[in-house]
Design an enzyme around this catalytic site. Structure first.
Site, PDB file in Angstrom:
ATOM      1  N   GLU A 184      11.174   8.704  -5.980  1.00 35.04           N
ATOM      2  CA  GLU A 184      11.742  10.028  -5.116  1.00 35.04           C
ATOM      3  C   GLU A 184      10.655  10.730  -5.261  1.00 35.04           C
ATOM      4  O   GLU A 184      10.501  11.681  -6.001  1.00 35.04           O
ATOM      5  CB  GLU A 184      12.747  10.145  -4.347  1.00 35.04           C
ATOM      6  CG  GLU A 184      13.488   9.430  -3.098  1.00 35.04           C
ATOM      7  CD  GLU A 184      14.966  10.004  -3.080  1.00 35.04           C
ATOM      8  OE1 GLU A 184      15.601   8.840  -2.490  1.00 35.04           O
ATOM      9  OE2 GLU A 184      15.018  10.816  -3.679  1.00 35.04           O
TER      10      GLU A 184
ATOM     11  N   ARG B  55       2.527  -6.998   2.252  1.00 31.32           N
ATOM     12  CA  ARG B  55       3.383  -6.141   4.311  1.00 31.32           C
ATOM     13  C   ARG B  55       3.303  -4.357   4.015  1.00 31.32           C
ATOM     14  O   ARG B  55       4.295  -4.458   2.997  1.00 31.32           O
ATOM     15  CB  ARG B  55       3.962  -7.073   3.985  1.00 31.32           C
ATOM     16  CG  ARG B  55       4.919  -6.827   5.375  1.00 31.32           C
ATOM     17  CD  ARG B  55       5.741  -8.069   6.358  1.00 31.32           C
ATOM     18  NE  ARG B  55       4.710  -8.820   6.270  1.00 31.32           N
ATOM     19  CZ  ARG B  55       3.962  -9.900   7.301  1.00 31.32           C
ATOM     20  NH1 ARG B  55       4.159  -8.744   8.118  1.00 31.32           N
ATOM     21  NH2 ARG B  55       2.891 -10.399   6.902  1.00 31.32           N
TER      22      ARG B  55
ATOM     23  N   ASP C 211      -4.858   4.133  15.477  1.00 35.27           N
ATOM     24  CA  ASP C 211      -4.197   3.327  14.781  1.00 35.27           C
ATOM     25  C   ASP C 211      -5.296   2.160  14.306  1.00 35.27           C
ATOM     26  O   ASP C 211      -5.207   0.893  14.998  1.00 35.27           O
ATOM     27  CB  ASP C 211      -2.682   2.784  15.101  1.00 35.27           C
ATOM     28  CG  ASP C 211      -2.133   2.265  14.520  1.00 35.27           C
ATOM     29  OD1 ASP C 211      -2.334   0.646  13.926  1.00 35.27           O
ATOM     30  OD2 ASP C 211      -1.239   1.376  15.168  1.00 35.27           O
TER      31      ASP C 211
ATOM     32  N   THR D  84      -1.875  -0.829   9.072  1.00 32.29           N
ATOM     33  CA  THR D  84      -1.085  -1.865   8.495  1.00 32.29           C
ATOM     34  C   THR D  84      -2.530  -1.758   7.345  1.00 32.29           C
ATOM     35  O   THR D  84      -3.354  -1.883   7.166  1.00 32.29           O
ATOM     36  CB  THR D  84      -0.648  -3.058   8.714  1.00 32.29           C
ATOM     37  OG1 THR D  84      -2.045  -3.146   9.818  1.00 32.29           O
ATOM     38  CG2 THR D  84      -0.106  -2.403   9.787  1.00 32.29           C
TER      39      THR D  84
ATOM     40  N   TYR E 123      12.816   4.269  -9.778  1.00 32.48           N
ATOM     41  CA  TYR E 123      12.883   4.622  -8.428  1.00 32.48           C
ATOM     42  C   TYR E 123      11.846   6.087  -8.283  1.00 32.48           C
ATOM     43  O   TYR E 123      11.719   6.095  -9.415  1.00 32.48           O
ATOM     44  CB  TYR E 123      14.389   5.535  -8.139  1.00 32.48           C
ATOM     45  CG  TYR E 123      15.077   5.398  -7.074  1.00 32.48           C
ATOM     46  CD1 TYR E 123      14.332   5.899  -6.105  1.00 32.48           C
ATOM     47  CD2 TYR E 123      16.239   4.679  -7.442  1.00 32.48           C
ATOM     48  CE1 TYR E 123      14.991   5.630  -4.866  1.00 32.48           C
ATOM     49  CE2 TYR E 123      16.898   3.811  -5.931  1.00 32.48           C
ATOM     50  CZ  TYR E 123      16.553   4.580  -4.747  1.00 32.48           C
ATOM     51  OH  TYR E 123      17.016   4.160  -3.688  1.00 32.48           O
TER      52      TYR E 123
ATOM     53  N   LYS F 275      -3.617  -6.764   7.556  1.00 33.34           N
ATOM     54  CA  LYS F 275      -3.939  -7.912   8.359  1.00 33.34           C
ATOM     55  C   LYS F 275      -5.420  -8.648   8.343  1.00 33.34           C
ATOM     56  O   LYS F 275      -5.456  -8.531   6.822  1.00 33.34           O
ATOM     57  CB  LYS F 275      -3.355  -7.150   9.428  1.00 33.34           C
ATOM     58  CG  LYS F 275      -1.832  -6.996  10.484  1.00 33.34           C
ATOM     59  CD  LYS F 275      -2.245  -6.123  11.769  1.00 33.34           C
ATOM     60  CE  LYS F 275      -0.719  -5.910  11.786  1.00 33.34           C
ATOM     61  NZ  LYS F 275      -0.363  -4.994  12.684  1.00 33.34           N
TER      62      LYS F 275
HETATM   63  C1  LIG Z   1       0.725  -4.934  13.068  1.00 31.21           C
HETATM   64  C2  LIG Z   1       0.998  -3.378  13.949  1.00 31.21           C
HETATM   65  C3  LIG Z   1       1.361  -2.129  13.244  1.00 31.21           C
HETATM   66  C4  LIG Z   1       2.775  -2.915  13.029  1.00 31.21           C
HETATM   67  O1  LIG Z   1       3.046  -3.363  11.553  1.00 31.21           O
HETATM   68  P1  LIG Z   1       4.023  -3.446  10.972  1.00 31.21           P
HETATM   69  O2  LIG Z   1       4.007  -3.318   9.790  1.00 31.21           O
HETATM   70  O3  LIG Z   1       4.655  -4.718  12.268  1.00 31.21           O
HETATM   71  O4  LIG Z   1       5.343  -2.382  11.608  1.00 31.21           O
HETATM   72  C5  LIG Z   1       1.488  -0.913  14.368  1.00 31.21           C
HETATM   73  N1  LIG Z   1       0.241  -1.095  15.047  1.00 31.21           N
HETATM   74  C6  LIG Z   1      -0.503  -1.915  15.415  1.00 31.21           C
HETATM   75  C7  LIG Z   1      -1.790  -2.294  16.260  1.00 31.21           C
HETATM   76  C8  LIG Z   1      -0.260  -3.424  15.021  1.00 31.21           C
HETATM   77  O5  LIG Z   1      -2.016  -4.219  15.423  1.00 31.21           O
END
Ligand SMILES: *Cc1c(COP(=O)(O)O)cnc(C)c1O
Length: 414
Positions: free
Chosen positions: A53, A232, A197, A223, A51, A226
């Site tokens: 926090e 993840r 993003d 993220t 933990y 990817k």
């Molecule tokens: C995949 C994605 C997310 C979300 O990611 P998660 O880990 O599935 O919550 C957010 N923004 C964009 C543009 C994405 O392609």
């Protein structure tokens, strides 16, 4: 995983089957990748027991010496990778990173403007079924019907009309580069924060193949699983000290409790990998492979949204082939190739059917596949589209796929 095999046959068997699926099929979902064995080991480590926090040096629990070290290392490497001043590595996912970014800058009921879901945007960019469309008054911009591309003049017009407090740039399904400077101009013209993003393109941004939003956007989220090829998870970056404090408060205690220190350690490993020269080569190969696949598939009379790609993904518009995205996804699945259906500009099919598919090369490139394989796979797509209901042909393609895959082991699977 010997212990698991002994102690829990049921779970162990499921994992073995998934390993087989990942090894024997062609993974072309644009948002997926294969992590290294080192990332897997960190994810499966005893850090899951701890933990923690709070933040390094300011925890609400004792015994945090080593998780502090690993979280600081993740932050240091991330800042180096993207050249930013402040980073938070605690978000559990891309969606929770976005939730925290909005919470840092907005009050519920404020106006946000993002790329429409049916134009390649993400759920968390204001879709009505998402918290982002429920907590905030959300508006969206789409693509030009003529070019299939973003129309910045149109975005500026919408911004003038709806007066957003945040403009969100970024996408999940768009095959072209983004111009963050144009987004900045639009944001400045209406006094909005600009968020970027980069969930999909983080790897391209990290190695300089895509323009960086760092220093342009107020907050950058992503993220890590990817193109970045980590576990993840999610991250948030900024150069603004005031915002960085608000981001930290939004992640903890507003939205999350204890951070996943095992995943944070795995992020540190992945960022370390991404800082090495061979990662730049990897991303260049991802983009080159996509170009090669795109050109070959176009020679089989497949239409691409915007006519091509300058990143790691393409959108295939199937309307000239008289097949829906769903049916093509299903048929490719039977042939051992995984993709996802996707809407295309002007689509009249509902999202569960769609007229297109999205295809990416990040995962195949991690297996070491190159242009020769891309050309071969593009030919398989053409064969599948011509034999959509011919189970026998699809089965024989699946065998061919399996043989091809055997020469390219998945990293992290022995
Ligand atoms: C995949 C994605 C997310 C979300 O990611 P998660 O880990 O599935 O919550 C957010 N923004 C964009 C543009 C994405 O392609």
């Amino acid at each position: 995983m010997n212990e698991l095999k002994k102690k829990d046959k049921e779970v162990s068997k499921i994992i073995e089957q998934e390993k087989k699926r990942q090894s024997e099929g062609l993974e072309m979902i644009a948002s997926e990748n294969y992590v290294s064995m080192a990332v897997l080991e960190a994810t499966g480590s005893v850090l899951t027991n701890k933990y923690a926090e709070g933040y390094p040096g300011h925890r609400y629990y004792g015994g945090c010496r080593f998780v502090d070290e690993v979280e600081n290392l993740a932050i240091l490497r991330l800042k180096k990778l993207f050249g930013c001043k402040f980073a938070n590595v605690q978000p559990h996912s891309g969606s929770s990173a976005n939730m925290a970014a909005y919470a840092a800058a907005l009050e519920p009921g404020d106006v946000i403007l993002g790329q429409a879901m049916d134009a390649g945007g993400h759920l968390t960019h204001g879709a009505k079924v998402s918290f982002s469309g429920k907590l905030y008054r959300s508006y969206s911009y789409g693509l030009s019907g003529k070019t299939g591309r973003l129309d910045y003049d149109e975005i500026a017009k919408i911004a003038k009309k709806v007066k957003p407090k945040v403009i969100m740039s970024g996408y999940s399904a768009y095959p072209r580069q983004l111009d963050f400077k144009k987004f900045r101009k639009i944001s400045d013209s209406v006094g909005a924060y600009l968020f970027a993003d980069i969930a999909h393109i983080a790897g391209l941004v990290a190695v300089g193949i895509h323009q960086t939003p760092i220093g342009i956007a107020d907050i950058v989220t992503s993220t890590t699983h990817k193109t970045l090829r980590g576990p993840r998870s999610g991250i948030i970056m900024t150069n603004d000290e005031e915002l960085s404090k608000k981001i930290n408060k939004a992640v903890f205690p507003m939205l999350q409790g204890g951070p996943l220190e095992h995943v944070i350690a795995a992020k540190a490993v992945a960022f370390g990998e991404a800082l090495r020269p061979d990662y730049k080569k990897y991303i260049q190969n991802v983009v080159d492979n996509m170009k090669c696949f795109a050109e070959t598939i176009q020679s089989f009379d497949f239409n691409l949204v915007t006519g091509g790609t300058d990143n790691h993904l393409i959108l295939i518009d199937l309307r000239n082939k008289n097949i829906t995205g769903k049916d093509f996804e299903d048929a490719l699945g039977k042939a051992g190739i995984t993709v996802n259906k996707n809407g295309v500009p002007g689509d009249t099919q509902p999202p569960q059917i769609s007229s297109g598919i999205r295809v990416g090369t990040a995962a195949l490139t991690s297996r070491g596949m190159g242009p020769a394989e891309m050309q071969r796979i593009a030919k398989l797509f053409a064969r599948v589209v011509d034999h959509i209901t011919d189970e026998k042909v699809l089965r024989s393609i699946k065998k061919e796929v399996k043989m091809m895959c055997a020469k390219f082991p998945v990293p992290g699977i022995k």
